[in-house]
Design a protein around this motif. Structure first.
Motif, PDB file in Angstrom:
ATOM      1  N   GLN A  27      44.541  46.332  40.827  1.00 37.12           N
ATOM      2  CA  GLN A  27      43.675  47.182  41.634  1.00 37.12           C
ATOM      3  C   GLN A  27      44.154  47.152  43.075  1.00 37.12           C
ATOM      4  OE1 GLN A  27      41.259  49.107  40.502  1.00 37.12           O
ATOM      5  NE2 GLN A  27      41.650  48.413  38.422  1.00 37.12           N
ATOM      6  N   ARG A  28      44.145  48.323  43.676  1.00 33.64           N
ATOM      7  CA  ARG A  28      44.469  48.404  45.092  1.00 33.64           C
ATOM      8  C   ARG A  28      43.372  47.711  45.878  1.00 33.64           C
ATOM      9  NH1 ARG A  28      45.015  53.135  48.643  1.00 33.64           N
ATOM     10  NH2 ARG A  28      43.126  53.757  47.597  1.00 33.64           N
ATOM     11  N   VAL A  29      43.742  46.887  46.821  1.00 28.71           N
ATOM     12  CA  VAL A  29      42.753  46.216  47.655  1.00 28.71           C
ATOM     13  C   VAL A  29      42.477  47.119  48.854  1.00 28.71           C
ATOM     14  CG1 VAL A  29      42.213  44.170  49.011  1.00 28.71           C
ATOM     15  CG2 VAL A  29      43.538  43.950  46.910  1.00 28.71           C
ATOM     16  N   THR A  30      41.304  47.741  48.819  1.00 26.82           N
ATOM     17  CA  THR A  30      40.892  48.626  49.898  1.00 26.82           C
ATOM     18  C   THR A  30      39.773  47.968  50.687  1.00 26.82           C
ATOM     19  OG1 THR A  30      39.197  49.693  48.545  1.00 26.82           O
ATOM     20  CG2 THR A  30      41.431  50.652  48.476  1.00 26.82           C
ATOM     21  N   LYS A  31      39.506  48.485  51.875  1.00 33.13           N
ATOM     22  CA  LYS A  31      38.413  47.897  52.655  1.00 33.13           C
ATOM     23  C   LYS A  31      37.076  48.140  51.963  1.00 33.13           C
ATOM     24  CE  LYS A  31      37.818  51.655  55.967  1.00 33.13           C
ATOM     25  NZ  LYS A  31      37.761  52.014  57.367  1.00 33.13           N
ATOM     26  N   GLN A  32      36.959  49.242  51.197  1.00 35.73           N
ATOM     27  CA  GLN A  32      35.726  49.492  50.454  1.00 35.73           C
ATOM     28  C   GLN A  32      35.547  48.464  49.332  1.00 35.73           C
ATOM     29  OE1 GLN A  32      37.999  51.895  51.078  1.00 35.73           O
ATOM     30  NE2 GLN A  32      36.953  53.541  52.175  1.00 35.73           N
ATOM     31  N   ARG A  33      36.635  48.186  48.603  1.00 37.44           N
ATOM     32  CA  ARG A  33      36.569  47.196  47.518  1.00 37.44           C
ATOM     33  C   ARG A  33      36.237  45.816  48.088  1.00 37.44           C
ATOM     34  NH1 ARG A  33      38.383  47.005  42.088  1.00 37.44           N
ATOM     35  NH2 ARG A  33      38.963  44.924  41.422  1.00 37.44           N
ATOM     36  N   LEU A  34      36.839  45.469  49.207  1.00 39.21           N
ATOM     37  CA  LEU A  34      36.537  44.183  49.848  1.00 39.21           C
ATOM     38  C   LEU A  34      35.079  44.116  50.291  1.00 39.21           C
ATOM     39  CD1 LEU A  34      39.799  43.676  51.953  1.00 39.21           C
ATOM     40  CD2 LEU A  34      39.103  42.410  49.900  1.00 39.21           C
ATOM     41  N   ALA A  35      34.540  45.227  50.814  1.00 40.14           N
ATOM     42  CA  ALA A  35      33.146  45.257  51.271  1.00 40.14           C
ATOM     43  C   ALA A  35      32.185  45.093  50.094  1.00 40.14           C
ATOM     44  CB  ALA A  35      32.862  46.560  52.013  1.00 40.14           C
ATOM     45  N   VAL A  36      32.457  45.782  48.979  1.00 38.51           N
ATOM     46  CA  VAL A  36      31.617  45.658  47.791  1.00 38.51           C
ATOM     47  C   VAL A  36      31.682  44.230  47.275  1.00 38.51           C
ATOM     48  CG1 VAL A  36      31.410  46.332  45.357  1.00 38.51           C
ATOM     49  CG2 VAL A  36      31.692  48.089  47.124  1.00 38.51           C
ATOM     50  N   SER A  37      32.882  43.679  47.225  1.00 38.94           N
ATOM     51  CA  SER A  37      33.063  42.315  46.738  1.00 38.94           C
ATOM     52  C   SER A  37      32.327  41.309  47.626  1.00 38.94           C
ATOM     53  CB  SER A  37      34.558  41.993  46.687  1.00 38.94           C
ATOM     54  OG  SER A  37      34.770  40.761  46.055  1.00 38.94           O
ATOM     55  N   ALA A  38      32.427  41.481  48.936  1.00 32.55           N
ATOM     56  CA  ALA A  38      31.744  40.576  49.874  1.00 32.55           C
ATOM     57  C   ALA A  38      30.233  40.679  49.724  1.00 32.55           C
ATOM     58  CB  ALA A  38      32.164  40.892  51.309  1.00 32.55           C
TER      59      ALA A  38
END
Length: 157
Positions: A27-38
């Motif tokens: 999976q591409r690590v995007t700032k949106q994916r990081l925000a959802v994960s956080a």
């Protein structure tokens, strides 16, 4: 989540650990994916996509609802979050605290969830499948009740 979740969590083979991301399916690590994960890391209980989207908006994070749905589904596909259905049939998500196959105790009142490993359930499911000639078996076990806090509230204390 205000109502208890119902069965329908992501299915995992009876004796297999939680799936790792498929090879070549990075999976591409995007700032949106990081925000959802956080945001998921900060939550103790299951949350719907809409609830998570609201939390992200309150934090000032620009993630569309559609993107939130896609990211949560991707995390579920990769075995990084648990997925259940709430009383309304809506998918709800929570970060997995246990990395292997597990089950849940769920409070019908407040939605609190406790992850549990159940070797006896795993052995029973495998035995029943064998006895009936089934292979590639999957199962889900969710146990519903009232958590200690809600039990105390109902008892008046």
């Amino acid at each position: 989540m205000s109502q208890g979740a119902t069965a329908g969590s992501s299915r995992v083979p009876a004796s297999a650990p939680a799936p790792a991301p498929a090879p070549g399916k990075e999976q591409r690590v995007t700032k949106q994916r990081l925000a959802v994960s956080a945001a998921l890391d900060d939550l103790a209980d299951f949350v719907s996509t809409q609830e998570l989207h609201r939390i992200l908006q309150e934090r000032g994070t620009a993630v569309s609802l559609a993107t939130s749905y896609r990211i949560l589904q991707s995390l579920a596909d990769d075995g990084l979050v648990d997925v259940l259905r709430n009383a309304d049939g809506e998918a709800v998500y929570r970060r997995c605290a246990v990395t292997g196959h597990h089950h849940h105790l769920l409070c019908r009142n407040c939605g609190k969830a406790v992850e549990v490993e159940a070797p006896a359930v795993e052995a029973w499911a495998a035995r029943i499948a064998r006895e009936h000639g089934f292979t590639a078996v999957e199962h889900t076990v969710e146990i519903f009740g009232l958590c200690p806090e809600c039990t105390a509230l109902q008892a008046g204390g």
